[in-house]
Scaffold this motif. Sequence first.
Motif: not given
Length: 878
Positions: A566, A594, A597, A612-613, A616
């Motif tokens: 990230i 991307c 992830i 972490y969303c 992200i």
Amino acid sequence: MSAPDLTTTLQACQNPDPTVRTAAEAALASAEQTNLAEFFVALANELATEGKDKHVRQLAGLHFKNLLVAKDDTLQTEKHNKWKAIPPEQRAVIKSTVIGAIRSSVPVARHTAAQACAEIATIELPYKEWPEFLNTLMENVTGASVEDGIKISSLECLGFTCERIAFTLALAGDTPEISPEITDLMLTTIIDGIRADRPDPIRYAAAKALGNSLSFTRKNMEAENERDMIMKTICDATQSLDASVRTAAYECLVQIAFQYYDKLTNYMQTLFQLTFNTIRSDEESVALQSIEFWSTLAEEEMELMDMAAELAETGQVPPPESVCVGYVKAALEHLCPLLMETLTKQDEDVEIDDDQWNLSMSGATCLTLVANTVEDAIVPAVMPFVQQHIQSENWRYREAATMAFSSILEGPSDEAIGQFVNQSIPVLLTALSDQNDLVKDTTAWTIGRICDLHVRSIPEDTFPTLVNGLAGKLLSETPRVSSQACFGIHNLAAAFQNDNAAATSGTNALSPYMAHLLQTLLQVVDREDASESNLRIAAFEAISVLIQNAAPDVKSVLLQLLPAIIDRLAQSFSMPSLTNEDKEQKEGVQGLLCGLIQVIAIKVTKEELLPYCDSIMTNFLQVLQSKNATCHEEALSASSAIANLLEGDFVKYMPALQPFLMTGLRNFEAYQVCTVAVGLVGDISRAIEGAMKPYCDELMSALIEALQNSSLHRSVKPPVLSCFGDIALAVGAGFEPYLQVSLMMLLQAAQTRAPDDDDDLIDYVNMLREGILEAYTGIIQGLKDGNRTDLLLPYVDAIMGFLEMLASDRKNDYDNEVLSKAVGLIGDIGSSLGGQIKVQIGQPYVMELLKEGHATGDATIVDTCNWASSVVQQILAC
């Protein structure tokens, strides 16, 4: 446009001043629009007038040609139709002028006229127009007093014409076949030009023309006496003293092997001798075509054997013209030593990264095809060479032996090649440190191939040495060798894809190395030379496959990796991009990050990902602000993984994501982005369910717009239809405003049919039908959940009519996907509407579909059939 004006304008088109150049181009475009016929006349005169500047004549001819040529099929047809619309008497004048220019004393004018004539002939010859064309060219070629330059240009014109006609016939199914009379005259002219007593430049032009004509001279090749003459002419040309003529002749033989395999029997003994001698001792350009002949034969024989195997499954045999004779296997004893000898002819002057096609590369490719054709028989033919030379003091033979081994890894069974793979690993690991870069490169490639094709043959006790050996080449070697090491790690990790043991034991053989490999591969990404030899992409792909196949016991490693990925993505936005190359590299890295992830999100739980969303999704939204389609595709695809994991909690991101989602849905040009966006809409619908309602007006509008767009790639349309079902299932009764238009779209799509002989279109129609069935199922279930099944009643006959059609018209439904979904729809519509559809549900085609479903023996389909049958029986019992 007058002649002086045209001359000046054509010259201005080459002016370095963009203002002058643009004005000149606009003037030409205006002349074209004002009176096309007169413009053609003017250009033809400019091309044909002796004494004019040769460069202006060339420009006139090229512009003439370009008025008739287009890369786009639709535009090409439009240009041809404009030519046909010119009155015949005007066309006759233009054609006479242009073909006369082939007799010009100026070589560049002759050559350009040949190109222009070929474009006219491409349009007219299929319709048996312009008979003077071939007669004139034949007179030019056969006339004793005609100078050689004119003969060459005439043969070039024939070659260009044959090439363009073959291309046009392949594209446009409505173009008539070339008549036998025309092909006879073409071949007569070409054969005259390739005669042994002709000068080499004429023979070369004729041989090139012959190669281009072979795709539509089947009638001539069917007639034995004509075929004999053609083959003799070509074989004679392979003995020319001029290398270019010999090369062109072997190019003809390659075409014949591809298009007329079934006609080769009477000539193979001669072709054996000719090609073997050429591979052994001729110049490289000629030898390359001889090797290509055998590569083509191998490909043809593989295809014929595959066809025979498919037919055998249904108790059929191939027709006589499609039987594999086995030329490659018969030649194996003599062919393999020649190919292995070519492997030792590496080009020292070419950098490894250049990938310049040469004799050793061609030999390796041919050997690979031969191995796939003859399978186990290749092992005894090649392994003695490998064993003798793989540790040779001469680097050429070390590399050749390694390449030979790599080339035969695909084709033979594990039983035939496995023992040699087992024995090779220690030798190959040692060779990874060879002093010669090419040997190291080929060795790393070979290890990667073993990991891909024969991972089970790698000794268990060698595994640690293998992993560490590949890892040790990631940072210290040239980009090419390191890229091959990434390839090896990638394939090694991919071998654990279906490793069910990891789910029960919690670990696999990769676990002890996972942290070190991931850390090292991230360092590879940061190498200053990572843009060379595809190294950065190879490293990212290796990381991705390692993550995908990571065992549960390394989840902590993945969770440590996630914030680092990230952070890299966040930092990438501040990377300088002074040039287009910098910008492309930056956006490429963002897309790859991307993707990483996404694969990590699939391996972790909602609780683990949740912290972490926000970060992200913030980064994904910033990626979506770029203009790069690949970035959009990766960011949208990764968003799907986040939505699937977060479920209802994903709704918080919808206000910010919606504009980018709409952009993706309307990106008809980059249809892969559109497909991913459609998939994301479906995933979000399943994740947030009823919370999708505020976004439906815009989303449904974009989806319907996509279906109505005739230029959108057809592969997008099945998932769009399926997406209707996802949205309906999410919003339930809230789907009512979109019901009528959705069902109309489904009804229209259901009318699509495919001819029996078009497998590609049949596959597409099957995908379309799957999408329709998924849409119907989702809509029915959604309205049932919302207690509004009454809305379906006006459409029942159309839905049941679609099922009736499927009962009688299903092709190539090999996996029973269409049947499975059709049976499911019967159960869904029956359980939703009950006795209201008693008449429709009792029809014979319903029972036929259920019977077919039971007959598949597939447990899932049978279970669905049992449920659907019980629903039907309950309705009929009412």
